[in-house]
Design a protein around this motif. Structure first.
Motif, PDB file in Angstrom:
ATOM      1  N   GLU A   1      76.100  42.430  11.072  1.00 46.94           N
ATOM      2  CA  GLU A   1      76.481  43.142   9.845  1.00 46.94           C
ATOM      3  C   GLU A   1      77.980  43.047   9.554  1.00 46.94           C
ATOM      4  OE1 GLU A   1      76.666  47.699  10.984  1.00 46.94           O
ATOM      5  OE2 GLU A   1      75.100  46.641  12.057  1.00 46.94           O
ATOM      6  N   ALA A   2      78.338  43.320   8.298  1.00 49.07           N
ATOM      7  CA  ALA A   2      79.739  43.335   7.879  1.00 49.07           C
ATOM      8  C   ALA A   2      80.497  44.353   8.730  1.00 49.07           C
ATOM      9  CB  ALA A   2      79.844  43.685   6.400  1.00 49.07           C
ATOM     10  N   HIS A   3      81.721  43.979   9.127  1.00 43.85           N
ATOM     11  CA  HIS A   3      82.527  44.846   9.977  1.00 43.85           C
ATOM     12  C   HIS A   3      83.993  44.453   9.883  1.00 43.85           C
ATOM     13  CE1 HIS A   3      81.539  41.335  12.461  1.00 43.85           C
ATOM     14  NE2 HIS A   3      82.675  41.573  13.116  1.00 43.85           N
ATOM     15  N   THR A   4      84.826  45.121  10.666  1.00 45.30           N
ATOM     16  CA  THR A   4      86.246  44.806  10.727  1.00 45.30           C
ATOM     17  C   THR A   4      86.716  44.986  12.169  1.00 45.30           C
ATOM     18  OG1 THR A   4      88.399  45.191   9.701  1.00 45.30           O
ATOM     19  CG2 THR A   4      87.047  47.141  10.149  1.00 45.30           C
ATOM     20  N   HIS A   5      87.993  44.719  12.409  1.00 40.64           N
ATOM     21  CA  HIS A   5      88.613  44.903  13.724  1.00 40.64           C
ATOM     22  C   HIS A   5      89.968  45.572  13.528  1.00 40.64           C
ATOM     23  CE1 HIS A   5      85.656  42.278  15.680  1.00 40.64           C
ATOM     24  NE2 HIS A   5      85.725  41.550  14.576  1.00 40.64           N
ATOM     25  N   ASP A   6      90.469  46.210  14.581  1.00 39.19           N
ATOM     26  CA  ASP A   6      91.772  46.890  14.512  1.00 39.19           C
ATOM     27  C   ASP A   6      92.958  45.954  14.711  1.00 39.19           C
ATOM     28  OD1 ASP A   6      91.184  49.494  13.822  1.00 39.19           O
ATOM     29  OD2 ASP A   6      90.990  50.185  15.890  1.00 39.19           O
ATOM     30  N   CYS A   7      92.701  44.658  14.920  1.00 39.66           N
ATOM     31  CA  CYS A   7      93.810  43.716  15.089  1.00 39.66           C
ATOM     32  C   CYS A   7      93.463  42.392  14.412  1.00 39.66           C
ATOM     33  CB  CYS A   7      94.123  43.500  16.569  1.00 39.66           C
ATOM     34  SG  CYS A   7      92.829  42.648  17.490  1.00 39.66           S
ATOM     35  N   ASP A   8      94.497  41.590  14.172  1.00 35.50           N
ATOM     36  CA  ASP A   8      94.293  40.255  13.617  1.00 35.50           C
ATOM     37  C   ASP A   8      93.592  39.378  14.654  1.00 35.50           C
ATOM     38  OD1 ASP A   8      95.765  41.127  11.429  1.00 35.50           O
ATOM     39  OD2 ASP A   8      97.602  40.108  12.058  1.00 35.50           O
ATOM     40  N   TYR A   9      92.894  38.353  14.173  1.00 35.53           N
ATOM     41  CA  TYR A   9      92.249  37.423  15.101  1.00 35.53           C
ATOM     42  C   TYR A   9      92.060  36.067  14.443  1.00 35.53           C
ATOM     43  CZ  TYR A   9      87.752  37.555  12.768  1.00 35.53           C
ATOM     44  OH  TYR A   9      86.750  37.418  11.851  1.00 35.53           O
ATOM     45  N   THR A  10      91.753  35.089  15.300  1.00 37.86           N
ATOM     46  CA  THR A  10      91.412  33.736  14.868  1.00 37.86           C
ATOM     47  C   THR A  10      90.098  33.377  15.540  1.00 37.86           C
ATOM     48  OG1 THR A  10      93.733  33.105  14.726  1.00 37.86           O
ATOM     49  CG2 THR A  10      92.143  31.324  14.906  1.00 37.86           C
ATOM     50  N   GLU A  11      89.259  32.656  14.832  1.00 38.30           N
ATOM     51  CA  GLU A  11      88.051  32.133  15.461  1.00 38.30           C
ATOM     52  C   GLU A  11      87.934  30.656  15.154  1.00 38.30           C
ATOM     53  OE1 GLU A  11      84.078  32.714  12.919  1.00 38.30           O
ATOM     54  OE2 GLU A  11      84.995  34.611  13.525  1.00 38.30           O
ATOM     55  N   ILE A  12      87.425  29.908  16.132  1.00 39.11           N
ATOM     56  CA  ILE A  12      87.195  28.472  15.977  1.00 39.11           C
ATOM     57  C   ILE A  12      85.703  28.235  16.210  1.00 39.11           C
ATOM     58  CG2 ILE A  12      87.700  26.163  16.834  1.00 39.11           C
ATOM     59  CD1 ILE A  12      90.374  27.326  17.895  1.00 39.11           C
ATOM     60  N   ILE A  13      85.059  27.591  15.249  1.00 35.36           N
ATOM     61  CA  ILE A  13      83.649  27.245  15.399  1.00 35.36           C
ATOM     62  C   ILE A  13      83.604  26.013  16.303  1.00 35.36           C
ATOM     63  CG2 ILE A  13      81.495  26.625  14.236  1.00 35.36           C
ATOM     64  CD1 ILE A  13      82.604  29.396  13.405  1.00 35.36           C
ATOM     65  N   LEU A  14      83.050  26.173  17.498  1.00 34.90           N
ATOM     66  CA  LEU A  14      82.998  25.077  18.461  1.00 34.90           C
ATOM     67  C   LEU A  14      81.771  24.193  18.260  1.00 34.90           C
ATOM     68  CD1 LEU A  14      84.029  27.017  21.688  1.00 34.90           C
ATOM     69  CD2 LEU A  14      85.482  25.620  20.192  1.00 34.90           C
ATOM     70  N   GLU A  15      80.622  24.827  17.998  1.00 35.14           N
ATOM     71  CA  GLU A  15      79.375  24.090  17.788  1.00 35.14           C
ATOM     72  C   GLU A  15      78.538  24.808  16.746  1.00 35.14           C
ATOM     73  OE1 GLU A  15      77.718  24.249  21.789  1.00 35.14           O
ATOM     74  OE2 GLU A  15      78.161  22.120  22.020  1.00 35.14           O
ATOM     75  N   GLY A  16      77.722  24.056  16.028  1.00 33.70           N
ATOM     76  CA  GLY A  16      76.797  24.655  15.074  1.00 33.70           C
ATOM     77  C   GLY A  16      77.476  25.057  13.779  1.00 33.70           C
ATOM     78  N   SER A  17      76.883  26.037  13.104  1.00 33.07           N
ATOM     79  CA  SER A  17      77.419  26.510  11.825  1.00 33.07           C
ATOM     80  C   SER A  17      77.206  28.012  11.725  1.00 33.07           C
ATOM     81  CB  SER A  17      76.731  25.791  10.654  1.00 33.07           C
ATOM     82  OG  SER A  17      75.340  26.059  10.664  1.00 33.07           O
ATOM     83  N   GLN A  18      77.983  28.606  10.826  1.00 30.80           N
ATOM     84  CA  GLN A  18      77.931  30.052  10.638  1.00 30.80           C
ATOM     85  C   GLN A  18      78.323  30.376   9.205  1.00 30.80           C
ATOM     86  OE1 GLN A  18      79.869  32.978  13.480  1.00 30.80           O
ATOM     87  NE2 GLN A  18      81.453  32.767  11.954  1.00 30.80           N
ATOM     88  N   ARG A  19      77.545  31.263   8.591  1.00 32.01           N
ATOM     89  CA  ARG A  19      77.902  31.730   7.250  1.00 32.01           C
ATOM     90  C   ARG A  19      78.591  33.078   7.395  1.00 32.01           C
ATOM     91  NH1 ARG A  19      75.300  35.055   3.737  1.00 32.01           N
ATOM     92  NH2 ARG A  19      73.317  34.845   4.825  1.00 32.01           N
ATOM     93  N   VAL A  20      79.732  33.206   6.733  1.00 38.07           N
ATOM     94  CA  VAL A  20      80.450  34.477   6.685  1.00 38.07           C
ATOM     95  C   VAL A  20      80.531  34.857   5.212  1.00 38.07           C
ATOM     96  CG1 VAL A  20      82.570  35.711   7.223  1.00 38.07           C
ATOM     97  CG2 VAL A  20      81.788  33.867   8.734  1.00 38.07           C
ATOM     98  N   GLY A  21      79.831  35.939   4.849  1.00 43.11           N
ATOM     99  CA  GLY A  21      79.724  36.273   3.432  1.00 43.11           C
ATOM    100  C   GLY A  21      78.965  35.159   2.738  1.00 43.11           C
ATOM    101  N   ALA A  22      79.598  34.490   1.776  1.00 46.57           N
ATOM    102  CA  ALA A  22      78.958  33.395   1.039  1.00 46.57           C
ATOM    103  C   ALA A  22      79.455  32.021   1.481  1.00 46.57           C
ATOM    104  CB  ALA A  22      79.215  33.571  -0.458  1.00 46.57           C
ATOM    105  N   THR A  23      80.332  31.959   2.475  1.00 46.88           N
ATOM    106  CA  THR A  23      80.970  30.703   2.877  1.00 46.88           C
ATOM    107  C   THR A  23      80.423  30.196   4.201  1.00 46.88           C
ATOM    108  OG1 THR A  23      83.004  31.406   1.775  1.00 46.88           O
ATOM    109  CG2 THR A  23      83.191  29.597   3.338  1.00 46.88           C
ATOM    110  N   TRP A  24      80.018  28.918   4.237  1.00 45.51           N
ATOM    111  CA  TRP A  24      79.555  28.294   5.469  1.00 45.51           C
ATOM    112  C   TRP A  24      80.717  27.654   6.198  1.00 45.51           C
ATOM    113  CZ3 TRP A  24      75.157  28.728   8.073  1.00 45.51           C
ATOM    114  CH2 TRP A  24      74.061  29.254   7.391  1.00 45.51           C
ATOM    115  N   HIS A  25      80.735  27.801   7.524  1.00 44.06           N
ATOM    116  CA  HIS A  25      81.744  27.192   8.394  1.00 44.06           C
ATOM    117  C   HIS A  25      81.008  26.335   9.414  1.00 44.06           C
ATOM    118  CE1 HIS A  25      84.844  29.885   6.825  1.00 44.06           C
ATOM    119  NE2 HIS A  25      83.884  30.791   6.817  1.00 44.06           N
ATOM    120  N   GLU A  26      81.612  25.197   9.773  1.00 43.70           N
ATOM    121  CA  GLU A  26      80.986  24.261  10.705  1.00 43.70           C
ATOM    122  C   GLU A  26      81.912  23.979  11.860  1.00 43.70           C
ATOM    123  OE1 GLU A  26      79.689  20.859   8.529  1.00 43.70           O
ATOM    124  OE2 GLU A  26      78.418  22.054   7.204  1.00 43.70           O
TER     125      GLU A  26
END
Length: 148
Positions: A27-52
């Motif tokens: 589900e939609a959420h937030t965090h108390d600090c900044d972060y970075t994520e790297i998609i290593l394998e596969g794909s993921q949709r965040v909101g309406a945007t797909w990341h690979e």
């Protein structure tokens, strides 16, 4: 989960790798600090945007995003949080059931203390995950919702 620098300090940057099974929805959420994520394998949709695989996403503290939906092959993500304030915070009317932050924290503590084994890793990840330092896949602890 790994802390960069002094692992006892809450302000130390935190890094961990996650595998989300196919169709897993967080589900939609937030965090108390900044972060970075790297998609290593596969794909993921965040909101309406797909990341690979290879995509890098930046998340700012206290800015909501989601839902996150793992693609048909699942997705493996490397998260790097600016501090130890990584646990997800529910947003709006979401009930928090797909976040599992308290369960994840408890598991990380057991793994770090040597009281828990990472025995639920799929075979294709077992070789990678058994290297030192060892990352912990989080998805087995999350109550994923099917996107169907």
């Amino acid at each position: 989960m790994y802390r960069i620098g002094d692992p006892t300090r809450p302000e130390s940057p935190t890094v961990f790798k996650v595998f989300y099974p196919p169709g897993c929805t967080i589900e939609a959420h937030t965090h108390d600090c900044d972060y970075t994520e790297i998609i290593l394998e596969g794909s993921q949709r965040v909101g309406a945007t797909w990341h690979e695989a290879g995509d890098i996403r930046i998340g700012l503290a206290n800015r909501g995003y989601g839902p996150l939906v793992a693609g048909p092959e699942g997705t493996t993500v490397l998260f790097m949080f600016a501090t130890g304030a990584w646990p997800a915070i529910k947003l709006g009317n979401n009930d928090g059931s797909t976040l599992g932050s308290e369960i994840l924290e408890a598991h990380f503590e057991k793994v770090q203390a040597g009281d828990a084994e990472v025995s639920f890793i799929p075979d294709r990840y077992r070789r990678v995950m058994s290297r030192k330092p060892r990352a912990v896949p989080l998805a087995p602890f999350l109550r994923c919702r099917s996107s169907d």
